[in-house]
Each structure stands twice: as structure tokens, then as C-alpha cells.
Scaffold this motif. Structure first.
Motif, mmCIF file in Angstrom:
data_model
loop_
_atom_site.group_PDB
_atom_site.id
_atom_site.type_symbol
_atom_site.label_atom_id
_atom_site.label_comp_id
_atom_site.label_asym_id
_atom_site.label_seq_id
_atom_site.Cartn_x
_atom_site.Cartn_y
_atom_site.Cartn_z
ATOM 1 N N VAL A 198 0.843 -1.197 0.000
ATOM 2 C CA VAL A 198 0.000 0.000 0.000
ATOM 3 C C VAL A 198 0.878 1.247 0.000
ATOM 4 C CG1 VAL A 198 -1.844 1.225 1.212
ATOM 5 C CG2 VAL A 198 -1.692 -1.289 1.377
ATOM 6 N N PRO A 199 0.760 2.149 -0.980
ATOM 7 C CA PRO A 199 1.544 3.386 -0.937
ATOM 8 C C PRO A 199 1.094 4.257 0.237
ATOM 9 C CG PRO A 199 -0.108 3.511 -2.667
ATOM 10 C CD PRO A 199 -0.149 2.111 -2.138
ATOM 11 N N LEU B 157 -4.430 2.194 8.412
ATOM 12 C CA LEU B 157 -3.782 2.495 7.135
ATOM 13 C C LEU B 157 -4.702 3.277 6.212
ATOM 14 C CD1 LEU B 157 -1.837 -0.834 6.462
ATOM 15 C CD2 LEU B 157 -0.886 1.380 7.139
ATOM 16 N N ASP B 158 -5.993 3.036 6.282
ATOM 17 C CA ASP B 158 -6.931 3.810 5.488
ATOM 18 C C ASP B 158 -6.916 5.278 5.935
ATOM 19 O OD1 ASP B 158 -9.036 4.028 3.489
ATOM 20 O OD2 ASP B 158 -10.421 4.298 5.172
ATOM 21 N N TRP B 159 -6.865 5.500 7.239
ATOM 22 C CA TRP B 159 -6.753 6.870 7.761
ATOM 23 C C TRP B 159 -5.412 7.490 7.360
ATOM 24 C CZ3 TRP B 159 -3.124 9.064 10.932
ATOM 25 C CH2 TRP B 159 -3.424 10.334 11.456
ATOM 26 N N LEU B 160 -4.327 6.715 7.493
ATOM 27 C CA LEU B 160 -2.983 7.222 7.201
ATOM 28 C C LEU B 160 -2.863 7.693 5.769
ATOM 29 C CD1 LEU B 160 -0.044 7.441 8.469
ATOM 30 C CD2 LEU B 160 0.411 5.254 7.328
ATOM 31 N N THR B 161 -3.496 6.984 4.836
ATOM 32 C CA THR B 161 -3.361 7.290 3.417
ATOM 33 C C THR B 161 -4.406 8.284 2.921
ATOM 34 O OG1 THR B 161 -4.626 5.278 2.905
ATOM 35 C CG2 THR B 161 -2.226 5.119 2.864
ATOM 36 N N HIS B 162 -5.262 8.752 3.827
ATOM 37 C CA HIS B 162 -6.274 9.750 3.456
ATOM 38 C C HIS B 162 -6.195 10.943 4.409
ATOM 39 C CE1 HIS B 162 -7.595 6.167 1.245
ATOM 40 N NE2 HIS B 162 -8.140 7.024 0.402
ATOM 41 N N ASP B 163 -6.951 10.925 5.489
ATOM 42 C CA ASP B 163 -6.930 12.059 6.424
ATOM 43 C C ASP B 163 -5.544 12.282 7.012
ATOM 44 O OD1 ASP B 163 -9.595 12.315 5.928
ATOM 45 O OD2 ASP B 163 -10.278 11.533 7.851
ATOM 46 N N ILE C 2 -3.251 8.319 -6.118
ATOM 47 C CA ILE C 2 -2.480 7.369 -5.313
ATOM 48 C C ILE C 2 -3.241 7.049 -4.025
ATOM 49 C CG2 ILE C 2 -0.246 6.881 -4.268
ATOM 50 C CD1 ILE C 2 -0.248 7.170 -7.334
ATOM 51 N N GLN C 3 -3.981 8.002 -3.488
ATOM 52 C CA GLN C 3 -4.863 7.697 -2.361
ATOM 53 C C GLN C 3 -5.911 6.665 -2.774
ATOM 54 O OE1 GLN C 3 -6.449 10.936 -0.058
ATOM 55 N NE2 GLN C 3 -4.672 12.247 -0.413
ATOM 56 N N GLN C 4 -6.413 6.784 -3.999
ATOM 57 C CA GLN C 4 -7.371 5.789 -4.489
ATOM 58 C C GLN C 4 -6.706 4.428 -4.649
ATOM 59 O OE1 GLN C 4 -10.790 5.972 -5.044
ATOM 60 N NE2 GLN C 4 -10.427 3.773 -5.185
ATOM 61 N N LEU C 5 -5.456 4.410 -5.116
ATOM 62 C CA LEU C 5 -4.727 3.149 -5.215
ATOM 63 C C LEU C 5 -4.574 2.513 -3.838
ATOM 64 C CD1 LEU C 5 -2.942 1.031 -6.659
ATOM 65 C CD2 LEU C 5 -0.999 2.592 -6.334
ATOM 66 N N ALA C 6 -4.248 3.319 -2.829
ATOM 67 C CA ALA C 6 -4.107 2.795 -1.473
ATOM 68 C C ALA C 6 -5.412 2.161 -1.013
ATOM 69 C CB ALA C 6 -3.683 3.911 -0.524
ATOM 70 N N THR D 172 -7.812 0.953 -2.884
ATOM 71 C CA THR D 172 -8.027 -0.270 -3.671
ATOM 72 C C THR D 172 -7.208 -1.430 -3.130
ATOM 73 O OG1 THR D 172 -8.505 1.013 -5.665
ATOM 74 C CG2 THR D 172 -7.834 -1.279 -5.980
ATOM 75 N N MET D 173 -5.967 -1.162 -2.758
ATOM 76 C CA MET D 173 -5.117 -2.227 -2.204
ATOM 77 C C MET D 173 -5.658 -2.705 -0.857
ATOM 78 S SD MET D 173 -3.051 -2.465 -4.697
ATOM 79 C CE MET D 173 -1.774 -3.583 -4.129
ATOM 80 N N LEU D 174 -6.095 -1.766 -0.013
ATOM 81 C CA LEU D 174 -6.611 -2.154 1.301
ATOM 82 C C LEU D 174 -7.918 -2.942 1.188
ATOM 83 C CD1 LEU D 174 -5.853 1.098 3.311
ATOM 84 C CD2 LEU D 174 -4.789 -1.149 3.647
ATOM 85 N N GLN D 175 -8.666 -2.713 0.137
ATOM 86 C CA GLN D 175 -9.907 -3.472 -0.065
ATOM 87 C C GLN D 175 -9.643 -4.935 -0.369
ATOM 88 O OE1 GLN D 175 -11.647 -0.994 -3.110
ATOM 89 N NE2 GLN D 175 -12.941 0.109 -1.663
ATOM 90 N N GLN D 176 -8.395 -5.277 -0.674
ATOM 91 C CA GLN D 176 -8.042 -6.679 -0.913
ATOM 92 C C GLN D 176 -7.823 -7.454 0.380
ATOM 93 O OE1 GLN D 176 -4.573 -6.757 -3.427
ATOM 94 N NE2 GLN D 176 -5.479 -5.445 -5.000
ATOM 95 N N VAL D 177 -7.601 -6.761 1.479
ATOM 96 C CA VAL D 177 -7.238 -7.407 2.738
ATOM 97 C C VAL D 177 -8.485 -7.986 3.397
ATOM 98 C CG1 VAL D 177 -6.116 -7.100 4.968
ATOM 99 C CG2 VAL D 177 -5.318 -5.800 2.981
ATOM 100 N N THR D 178 -8.367 -9.229 3.846
ATOM 101 C CA THR D 178 -9.500 -9.913 4.464
ATOM 102 C C THR D 178 -9.127 -10.416 5.858
ATOM 103 O OG1 THR D 178 -8.977 -12.180 3.734
ATOM 104 C CG2 THR D 178 -10.148 -10.749 2.162
ATOM 105 N N GLY D 179 -10.170 -10.801 6.616
ATOM 106 C CA GLY D 179 -9.954 -11.464 7.893
ATOM 107 C C GLY D 179 -9.732 -12.939 7.679
ATOM 108 N N PRO D 180 -9.603 -13.716 8.764
ATOM 109 C CA PRO D 180 -9.293 -15.143 8.648
ATOM 110 C C PRO D 180 -10.390 -15.932 7.925
ATOM 111 C CG PRO D 180 -9.800 -14.547 10.927
ATOM 112 C CD PRO D 180 -9.655 -13.280 10.171
ATOM 113 N N ALA D 181 -11.627 -15.425 7.943
ATOM 114 C CA ALA D 181 -12.722 -16.125 7.272
ATOM 115 C C ALA D 181 -12.900 -15.679 5.826
ATOM 116 C CB ALA D 181 -14.026 -15.899 8.040
ATOM 117 N N GLY D 182 -12.042 -14.765 5.381
ATOM 118 C CA GLY D 182 -12.107 -14.315 3.998
ATOM 119 C C GLY D 182 -12.997 -13.112 3.765
#
Length: 383
Positions: free
Chosen positions: A134-135, A339-345, A362-366, A368-378
Motif C-alpha cells: 500500500v503506498p 492504514l486507510d486513515w494514514l493514506t487519506h486524512d 495514489i490515495q485511491q490506489l491505497a 483499492t489495495m486495502l480493499q483486498q485485505v481480508t480477515g481469517p474467514a475471507g
């Protein structure tokens, strides 16, 4: 600035407290320790709140490790996040990009930080599975020098001359290759002391990537690397270590993240960019360089030596490294939210500390990348 950044030992990622080695200068930033307009002392090696974990419903402690390029921004931003989110504790150990990659790869921290994304081989070796990159910030690297020049005088350098200095081909400050770039400036007949990073460093990668882009001899002999085989020079750990070494060593030169010049008397050289203009690192010139390449990815990330009359050529992004599938739902949720806060506000604290706020794309890229992250159940942790 005095002293070097600490190199703390790594530890399991789910501890209820964080220990930062006390062998170097450490800044402990607790919740509410600074205001939104505060700037950071460049000797700080971590932003750590040592409050105990609250009830089980509270987010767990988040631990991070890696880039010293990021540390001045992280120190202030993390303290502000903790202030706004009571109960959240973030510990960050500034030990260099290579050490941060090693820590996340061994699953010893919740996030790593590196000024160059992980390579395919590094990603494949990660113990906890696929990693999302994540940038998180954007900055420039200044070429600091220690010379007895008249007040107001500014050293001018080109990329090939800088490469010649770091190759050991240009050894004295009054060498013709330097004096021709600085007419009217009386340069001393003194040997150049070259200072570079001794640890695996994303800052070094950006610097050597720049030299490779402007000098074929450097590209062929050394290339772009976090851990190059330096032809000459003295090594020191971290951006703070290089800054300190140049500050105390007459006739020396070194590369440091721009934020580490705050509070020092060291000047930065004006570097000739692709358009032929001599420019200094600043929010304006780094942003101008980044604007020439608005789309980046973890595999196409270099923005050094971009065109444009005001572009500063030694610029780059830094990246947070997190496991795509988090082992803990609570930790994963806390990490992604931070990380969502760090890359925006949180980017509002970048500008006050020598960085450039991430461009909107690049904030939008960040995100988008964070939206890929899941919990243990997916289940996705960021909607």
C-alpha cells in the motif's frame, strides 16, 4: 541532530507491549503528545504509546517495522491517530526497509514499511502468505554536503557527477567536473568523504535507481539496489545516521530523506533535472516529479528523473506491507482502519513534516489495495 537511530530486535507480532532498544535516541510519543501542527525531531526512531491494552473489545496493539524514510511522518501521524482513537497502540521501529521486509516476511510484525516494494522472490518467501503493498507517503531525497561555502552559496550537481563521486572517480571538491558546474564558487582542494547507508535501505534503492537512470557506468557497475556493493565511502545506519555523519564530517556528502534536514544546518545541493534546470527538493518539486507519472503499481513504481522544468529527480513513494489474509479479525480490522486513515486524512501530517501528501489517484490506489485485505474467514475488512 546527533546520534543514530536504534536497531531494535524483532519480536512476536501479538504482544501486549512494545520494546524499542535504548541503544540510540528514542522518541516516545503517547496519545495526545503533539498537536496537528507539530513537527517531529528527526532523531526519533519510533512513535510508540505504551498504554496497556484495554478490554478485549478494544483494538489490539499494532506493531510495525522498516523504513527510516517514513519515520518522521509516521511518528507524528501515529501519535495523532492514537489521540483520535483511544485504546489503539501503534509501535513502529525504524530499522531500514530490508529489515522491515524481513520482519513482515517472518510474520513478526503487523506491517512492514519499505521505500521499494517487495520483489517477487521476497513475496514468495513471506511466511504468512500473499502480501498487499500500500503506498503511504511521497518524498524526496536531498544531497547534503558539508563545505565551508559563503553564506547564500549553493552547490550545483548533475546526476553523472554525483555518480562519479559515488563511483570514486571524482575524489576532490575542486575537481574540474564539479567546478565547471559552479562558476564563481571557490571550492576547496579537499578530498570528498562519501557517506552512504550501511543497512538495507529503500532510501538507497531510490538513490541508486536515480543514478542508474542517468549514468550508464553506474547502471553497469552497481545498479539499483537496497544493498549495493558500494565502490567507495563510509556507511552509517538509517537516514539519521547518514545525516549525523555528514553534519559532523567536513568535506563530506550524503543522501537523506528531505525531512531529516529539519533542525540541521546542512544545505542540499541543487540537482540538474531532465529538463536541464537545477532544482532543490521541496513539496512543490517532488509533487511536480510525481505528477509526470500519475499511475504507479507495486511492480511499476519508480518516479525518479521524470521530465518537467520543476521536477526534482530523486523522488519516490514508500509502501506499507501487510498480509492479504489477516490471521486475526480484530488485528486486521484495526490495521486496515489505521492504514486507510494514514493514506487519506493522515496525509495532512505529511506536508507539515517534509513530505508531499499522496496525490488523489495514489490515495485511491491505497484504498483499492486495502480493499483486498481480508480477515481469517475471507471477509473484506474495508468496504
Amino acid at each position: 541532530m546527533s546520534g543514530h537511530l536504534a536497531r531494535p530486535g524483532l519480536r512476536p507480532r501479538r504482544s501486549t507491549y512494545l520494546v524499542i532498544a535504548a541503544a540510540a535516541l528514542i522518541l516516545v510519543l503517547a496519545v495526545g503528545a503533539c498537536s496537528s501542527s507539530a513537527t517531529v525531531n528527526n532523531n526519533s526512531a519510533a512513535a510508540v504509546a505504551t498504554t496497556s491494552i484495554g478490554p478485549s473489545s478494544h483494538p489490539p496493539t499494532l506493531s510495525g517495522s522498516g523504513s527510516t524514510f517514513d519515520e518522521p511522518f509516521f511518528a507524528v501521524a501515529f501519535a495523532q491517530y492514537q489521540r483520535q482513537h483511544p485504546g489503539v497502540t501503534i509501535g513502529y521501529s525504524a530499522v531500514g526497509s530490508s529489515a522491515g521486509i524481513a520482519a513482515i516476511s517472518a510474520d513478526q510484525v503487523d506491517f512492514g514499511a519499505s521505500d521499494v516494494p517487495m520483489t517477487a522472490s521476497e513475496l514468495a518467501a513471506a511466511k504468512g502468505g500473499p502480501i498487499t503493498q500500500v503506498p503511504v507517503d511521497l518524498g524526496g531525497e536531498g544531497i547534503a554536503y558539508n563545505l565551508p561555502l559563503p553564506a547564500g552559496a549553493r552547490l550545483h550537481l548533475t546526476g553523472p557527477v554525483l555518480a562519479g563521486i559515488y563511483l570514486g572517480q571524482i575524489t576532490r571538491w575542486n575537481a574540474p567536473a564539479i567546478t565547471v558546474l559552479n562558476p564563481g564558487l571557490s571550492l576547496p582542494d579537499a578530498r570528498i568523504t562519501v557517506v552512504h547507508r550501511s543497512d538495507g535501505s529503500g532510501t538507497t534503492y531510490i538513490f541508486t535507481n536515480y543514478l542508474s537512470s542517468v549514468d550508464p557506468a553506474w547502471a553497469a557497475r552497481v545498479g539499483a539496489s537496497k544493498t549495493p556493493d558500494w565502490p567507495v565511502g563510509e556507511g552509517d545506519e538509517g537516514n539519521a545516521g547518514v545525516a549525523t555523519e555528514v553534519d559532523r564530517t567536513p568535506f563530506s556528502i550524503g543522501y537523506i530523506e528531505e525531512a531529516y534536514d529539519q533542525g540541521l544546518t546542512l544545505p542540499f545541493a541543487a540537482i540538474r533535472n531532465q529538463a536541464g534546470a537545477y532544482v532543490l527538493p521541496s513539496a512543490h518539486t517532488v509533487a511536480a516529479d510525481a505528477a509526470q507519472k500519475p499511475a504507479i503499481t507495486p511492480t511499476d513504481f519508480s518516479i525518479v528523473n521524470q521530465p518537467g522544468a520543476t521536477s526534482y529527480p530523486i523522488s519516490g513513494y514508500s509502501w506499507a506491507l501487510v498480509y492479504t489474509r489477516q490471521a486475526s479479525q480484530a488485528t486486521g480490522q484495526a490495521l486496515v482502519a489505521m492504514l486507510d486513515w494514514l493514506t487519506h486524512d493522515g496525509q495532512s501530517y505529511a506536508a507539515a513534516n517534509g513530505y508531499v501528501p499522496l496525490p488523489p489517484q495514489i490515495q485511491q490506489l491505497a484504498q483499492t489495495m486495502l480493499q483486498q485485505v481480508t480477515g481469517p474467514a475471507g471477509t473484506h475488512l474495508l468496504s
